[in-house]
Write an enzyme that holds these catalytic residues in place. Sequence first.
Site, PDB file in Angstrom:
ATOM      1  N   LYS A  51      -6.393  18.057 -57.305  1.00 48.16           N
ATOM      2  CA  LYS A  51      -6.962  19.101 -58.178  1.00 48.16           C
ATOM      3  C   LYS A  51      -6.234  20.431 -57.955  1.00 48.16           C
ATOM      4  O   LYS A  51      -5.942  21.159 -58.895  1.00 48.16           O
ATOM      5  CB  LYS A  51      -8.468  19.234 -57.908  1.00 48.16           C
ATOM      6  N   GLN A  95     -16.845  18.988 -53.551  1.00 47.45           N
ATOM      7  CA  GLN A  95     -16.316  17.624 -53.437  1.00 47.45           C
ATOM      8  C   GLN A  95     -17.353  16.747 -52.729  1.00 47.45           C
ATOM      9  O   GLN A  95     -17.794  17.047 -51.625  1.00 47.45           O
ATOM     10  CB  GLN A  95     -14.990  17.655 -52.646  1.00 47.45           C
ATOM     11  N   ASP A 118     -18.202  20.561 -62.975  1.00 49.16           N
ATOM     12  CA  ASP A 118     -18.362  19.124 -62.709  1.00 49.16           C
ATOM     13  C   ASP A 118     -19.545  18.547 -63.501  1.00 49.16           C
ATOM     14  O   ASP A 118     -19.723  17.332 -63.556  1.00 49.16           O
ATOM     15  CB  ASP A 118     -18.616  18.906 -61.204  1.00 49.16           C
TER      16      ASP A 118
END
Length: 292
Positions: A51, A95, A118
């Site tokens: 990312k 994450q 997200d």
Amino acid sequence: MAAKIIDGKLIASQITEEIKKELKLHNNVKPGLALILVGNNPASEIYVKMKEKKCAELGYQSIVNRLSEKITEAELLAHIRTYNNNSKIHGILIQLPLPKHINEMNVLEAVDYKKDVDGFHPVNAGRLMIGEQCFTPCTPAGIHELLKRYRVDTSGKNAVVIGRSNIVGKPIANILLQKSKGANCTVTVTHSATENITEFTKKADIIIAAIGQPEFLKGTMVKKGVVIIDVGINRVDDPDTPKGYKVVGDVDYINCAKKASMITPVPGGVGPMTIAMLMKNTLDSALKKIYN
Ligand code: NDP
């Protein structure tokens, strides 16, 4: 006839080019993404690095905040609040997975839903369910994009989702249910308690396999002409490869491809789409396209 391959790598690179064009149109915009990584999970390290690399390629500002495995929940929430209040940060990504002593929901809920690129905040999950504008989780958003760009005939079709996680199964089921382009399906969600999954998969026009079981979906479980999207990423031992392992999906590709009309490969299918959609969500956030 051989199945047409749905090339996620190609579509992801098209999306990257589209993002670059949009950045040029708004040349004073520099999207900022905060990536929070707790602990030393090797897979998470790889995902965060990918990312970070993509952000660099696009000229986004990325901040990678690597935090100790031992961090308390309160300390982690304080880090999140800092990014919530930083006007240069448009997206915040935690994450997953988090260490067991931290309550995942508390953490996801602490992210400002307007920066939740997200799409895991309950506000975004709820808005997705009722078909309102929101940040859509990146993997399901990527699957939807593949279906649209390959012009898969979805309206009124039987879509069977295997897996009901909050990250993939439930959101893709909600997307496919919407009365919209690349959706409008009759959706069935199956999971580990489903009796006789084959009964459902055999009737499916579209199958989304998101299970985490190597090559679970066999050729005998599908009908001719089905469109198969394989979300799975599984490492299996393979002494014939230099690394001693290979990556396979949740679909027995060779046998399913013999019957499918279209299929995603692993790797090179859904995987590259996830990061592309994260970049798209972050740009949309910087441009205030989703929320003002
Ligand atoms: P989870 O482990 O969170 O969920 C798996 C789901 O599959 C659960 O709902 C589970 O059912 C169901 N399941 C497990 N075994 C069976 C079975 N034998 N029959 C039917 N259903 C079963 O996984 P994720 O959704 O997070 O991920 C799924 C796969 O997708 C993994 O391989 C993961 O690595 C991959 N993935 C890939 C991404 C990408 O970018 N390409 C992104 C995210 C995930 P139950 O709820 O009953 O336990």
